[in-house]
Design an enzyme around this catalytic site. Structure first.
Site, PDB file in Angstrom:
ATOM      1  N   CYS A 115     -47.031  23.146  78.486  1.00 26.05           N
ATOM      2  CA  CYS A 115     -47.076  21.704  78.672  1.00 26.05           C
ATOM      3  C   CYS A 115     -46.677  21.070  77.343  1.00 26.05           C
ATOM      4  O   CYS A 115     -46.389  21.761  76.373  1.00 26.05           O
ATOM      5  CB  CYS A 115     -48.467  21.240  79.078  1.00 26.05           C
ATOM      6  N   GLY A 151     -42.478  20.690  80.737  1.00 25.42           N
ATOM      7  CA  GLY A 151     -43.217  20.510  81.983  1.00 25.42           C
ATOM      8  C   GLY A 151     -42.597  19.452  82.858  1.00 25.42           C
ATOM      9  O   GLY A 151     -42.322  18.348  82.395  1.00 25.42           O
ATOM     10  N   ASN A 201     -52.425  21.653  76.003  1.00 25.14           N
ATOM     11  CA  ASN A 201     -51.386  22.642  76.275  1.00 25.14           C
ATOM     12  C   ASN A 201     -51.964  24.017  75.980  1.00 25.14           C
ATOM     13  O   ASN A 201     -52.449  24.267  74.882  1.00 25.14           O
ATOM     14  CB  ASN A 201     -50.163  22.393  75.381  1.00 25.14           C
ATOM     15  N   GLY A 202     -51.927  24.915  76.958  1.00 28.15           N
ATOM     16  CA  GLY A 202     -52.471  26.250  76.766  1.00 28.15           C
ATOM     17  C   GLY A 202     -53.257  26.705  77.979  1.00 28.15           C
ATOM     18  O   GLY A 202     -53.092  26.189  79.082  1.00 28.15           O
ATOM     19  N   TYR A 205     -37.587  30.994  74.415  1.00 32.40           N
ATOM     20  CA  TYR A 205     -37.232  30.182  75.580  1.00 32.40           C
ATOM     21  C   TYR A 205     -37.854  28.792  75.604  1.00 32.40           C
ATOM     22  O   TYR A 205     -37.187  27.808  75.899  1.00 32.40           O
ATOM     23  CB  TYR A 205     -37.638  30.921  76.853  1.00 32.40           C
TER      24      TYR A 205
END
Length: 502
Positions: free
Chosen positions: A2, A28, A101-102, A257
């Site tokens: 995210c 996201g 995020n995570g 990526y």
């Protein structure tokens, strides 16, 4: 994967939060949200969809205030529902909004503790709501009517003792300021920067430095593992390390990526790391197949371009753009279901036949995860007239689930899981498949910052840096996060939303 963002400014932050989220949209595409603070009131807008679709002019006009936070989401936990969109909010104590995020490893145990011991209710399946309530409870335990900065850092220190896993967090405490912190291993990225305004400064927190660049902020640095940064609403900046003996272990897949190439993560240029990935891969090709017979190198757009160009240069082979991408189709890696991923590939890419016809083609991609996309692209190359199709991955085989916030959790959905390289080649339908070596991949990143001694490379080597991921947990993820389970939850969620709107 995210993205989070937070801004404290001397002017309204709504437009800049919006712009930052569009820059970070690659992290996201499922949902987006912004919350701002103005004169004792919070203004919140969040929903499913891309940033451009969630926020209309009428919403932006209501998002007034000089500080705020934002989030774009793709789901690794929970379901794809508007209820899962962030930021989340709790009114007690003080009024706190939070975006994350995570992924937490111990989310289920924390939910139980929050309900039984802390008397807090979790309303979604999102572990971000768990993080919010743990933080809120730790602040509430202090029993103070008015907070100071030390109280905030004390609560973060207590949170680190309870939460396990990967988390980069931004939170806003109503009327007080914006907080950001990073887990003790620094698995997920987060940076902060400053923009000088006259005698004062605006401050910004973001998942990637590129968001700061676009908005004219100067990068100060990455938030350290276990560190917290607090910016008061008047623009006063505070930092503190809130854990002892953190072990910096950033996610190496960010460089492969996830991140944009124009970002700097933990003092490493993502672009230069990807150049080195192409360099190392070319060296491996020359070792293993000096008479490789490659006529042309073609990247799979977009993230593999940098590595593919360097690979072609070192091999002395032509580099060509053989696929044209429809930029209005989302990233297939983060498509929510296998069938949707299959349907989207040919909508997303179209081959230029003349670059393939009667040639031995080396296709280069950043990674091979499920293999669905790679298989179809190889077939597209054959349909375009390629004599032979070789396939190179700039990263090693993805053999293990990722549990720290990347949507590759189910081992049985990974094409390289329990397969040899030749078995992968056969499954993909390629004439030859070559992967990057893990040691070489680590070297491509470490060359940019020698202080990084350890990486989270768990999807490649099965070694989980937090040390608390066991077979039972992986089995739980296998059942909870595979495509079939996700589709079942989405169908259930759709029925709920239909009922609620009827």
């Amino acid at each position: 994967m995210c993205a989070i963002v937070g801004i404290v400014s001397n002017k309204n932050v709504n437009q800049e939060l919006y712009e930052a989220l569009t820059v970070l949209q690659h992290r996201g595409q499922d949902a987006a949200g912004i919350v701002t603070y103005e004169g004792g009131h919070l203004h919140l807008r969040k929903d499913k969809g891309l940033v451009r679709d969630v926020f209309r002019t009428s919403h932006m006009l209501k998002l007034r205030g000089h500080m705020g936070i934002g989030h774009v989401r793709y789901p690794t936990a929970g379901c794809e529902s508007s209820a899962e969109a962030q930021p989340f909010y709790v009114n007690s104590p003080y009024g706190i909004t939070l975006a994350h995020n995570g992924n937490l490893i111990n989310a289920e145990k924390l939910k139980e503790d929050l309900f039984v011991e802390d008397q807090r209710h979790i309303n979604t399946d999102s572990d971000s709501e768990v993080v919010l309530n743990v933080f809120a409870h730790e602040l509430q335990r202090l029993g103070k009517l008015r907070l100071d900065v030390d109280d905030v850092f004390q609560a973060v220190t207590a949170l680190h003792k309870r939460c396990r896993g990967a988390y980069a967090v931004v939170a806003m405490i109503t009327g007080f300021g914006i907080l950001a912190f990073r887990d003790p291993h620094g698995i997920r990225p987060v940076v902060f920067g400053e923009r000088k305004i006259g005698q004062g400064s605006d401050f910004m927190i973001a998942s990637e430095s590129v968001a700061l660049d676009v908005l004219g902020f100067d990068l100060i640095r990455d938030i350290k593992p276990g560190e917290a940064v607090f910016i008061e609403k008047n623009g006063t900046l505070h930092t503190r390390e809130c854990v002892e003996n953190p072990v910096h272990s950033p996610c190496i897949f960010e460089y492969v990526y996830l991140a944009r190439p124009d970002s700097i993560i933990d003092n490493v240029s993502v672009y230069k790391a990807r150049l080195r990935m192409g360099e190392k891969l070319a060296e491996k090709i020359m070792r293993e197949r000096p008479d490789h017979g490659i006529d042309v190198v073609i990247p799979i757009p977009d993230t593999s371009r940098t590595a593919a160009l360097q690979l072609a240069n070192i091999l002395g082979v032509k580099y060509r753009e053989g696929f044209i991408k429809n930029r209005y189709i989302g990233r297939t890696f983060i498509m929510p279901g296998q069938q949707q991923r299959k349907q989207s590939v040919r909508q997303k890419l179209n081959a230029i036949d003349l670059e393939f016809k009667e040639k031995n083609v080396m296709l280069v991609d950043d990674s091979i995860v499920r293999g669905t996309t790679s298989e179809q692209i190889i077939q597209m190359a054959r349909d375009a007239g390629a004599k032979r199709v070789f396939f190179a991955s700039a990263s090693p085989p993805v053999r293990y689930p990722n549990v720290y916030g990347i949507d590759m959790p189910s081992a049985n959905e990974l094409i390289a899981h329990n397969r040899s390289i030749d078995a992968v080649r056969q499954a993909l339908g390629a004439d030859w498949v070559i992967y990057q070596d893990l040691d070489d991949l680590k070297e491509t990143v470490q060359r940019g910052n020698r202080t990084i001694q350890r990486f989270d490379a768990s999807c490649f080597d099965g070694e989980y840096v937090t040390g608390d991921v066991n077979a039972e947990y992986l089995e739980h993820l296998e059942h909870f996060r595979n495509d079939r389970a996700r589709c079942d939850r989405n169908s259930e969620d759709s029925m709920i939303e239909l009922y609620n709107t009827a």
